[in-house]
Design an enzyme around this catalytic site. Structure first.
Site, mmCIF file in Angstrom:
data_model
loop_
_atom_site.group_PDB
_atom_site.id
_atom_site.type_symbol
_atom_site.label_atom_id
_atom_site.label_comp_id
_atom_site.label_asym_id
_atom_site.label_seq_id
_atom_site.Cartn_x
_atom_site.Cartn_y
_atom_site.Cartn_z
ATOM 1 N N SER A 14 0.808 -1.226 0.000
ATOM 2 C CA SER A 14 0.000 0.000 0.000
ATOM 3 C C SER A 14 0.837 1.270 0.000
ATOM 4 O O SER A 14 0.311 2.360 -0.192
ATOM 5 C CB SER A 14 -0.915 0.016 1.225
ATOM 6 O OG SER A 14 -0.130 0.054 2.410
ATOM 7 N N HIS A 51 13.515 -3.176 -0.026
ATOM 8 C CA HIS A 51 13.280 -2.248 1.081
ATOM 9 C C HIS A 51 14.568 -1.524 1.474
ATOM 10 O O HIS A 51 14.551 -0.312 1.725
ATOM 11 C CB HIS A 51 12.698 -2.984 2.292
ATOM 12 C CG HIS A 51 11.220 -3.106 2.285
ATOM 13 N ND1 HIS A 51 10.398 -2.265 2.990
ATOM 14 C CD2 HIS A 51 10.399 -3.977 1.652
ATOM 15 C CE1 HIS A 51 9.143 -2.597 2.793
ATOM 16 N NE2 HIS A 51 9.108 -3.640 1.985
#
Length: 173
Positions: A14, A51
């Protein structure tokens, strides 16, 4: 003024981690990343690499898949900590057979006494259908309880949907 505890919630992919990282960077403090995931396969290895690349330089990473308390207790007021994420932390405890209520209480206590500002990321899992197996249902219920407890304790709660932050509690600095 940045809040002491910020809770960032959202669905998978998201944009919640990227948003949380921006909040941490905006404090100007020394950045600590508490990583809760464990690498069991190449897919997770690649996700973690993405990440790390997304975050860029300037982060000190502490691997803490189970016990966040020592790391949180060792932080100082001139630091800011990103815990990414509560969902992986909970999954680790569930699969290890830990007492989830006891672990949740210990985490909440550690967050209350942590001298640093903390941003914690978690997945919202209550928007889907009822899972078809007992383990998945147990996880969904435990994640819901953990999210409720984190939101109650947090000064700022933000839900990220499609990369867009929605303030649920408090206000952005």
């Amino acid at each position: 003024m940045h809040p002491d505890l910020t809770f960032v919630l959202g669905g998978a992919a998201s944009g919640k981690s990227a948003f949380a990282e921006q909040l941490v960077v905006s404090t100007g403090k020394t950045r600590i990343y508490l990583a809760t995931s464990q690498v069991f396969d190449n897919e997770m290895r690649l996700k973690i690499r993405r990440h790390v690349d997304q975050r860029g330089d300037g982060w000190h990473t502490i691997e803490a898949p189970m016990d966040l308390r020592p790391a949180l207790a060792g932080l100082s007021r001139d630091q800011v900590c990103l815990i990414d994420c509560a969902t992986m932390w909970l999954s680790n405890h569930l699969l290890a057979g830990s007492d989830l209520e006891q672990e949740q209480a210990a985490l909440l206590a550690a967050l209350r006494t942590c001298p640093a500002q903390v941003v914690i990321v978690s997945n919202e899992v209550g928007h889907g259908i009822v899972p078809d197996n007992a383990l998945a249902r147990k996880f969904r219920e435990a994640q819901g309880r953990l999210n409720i407890a984190l939101a109650a304790q947090a000064d700022l709660v933000v839900q990220v949907i499609a990369g867009l932050p929605q303030i649920l509690k408090g206000q952005l600095p």
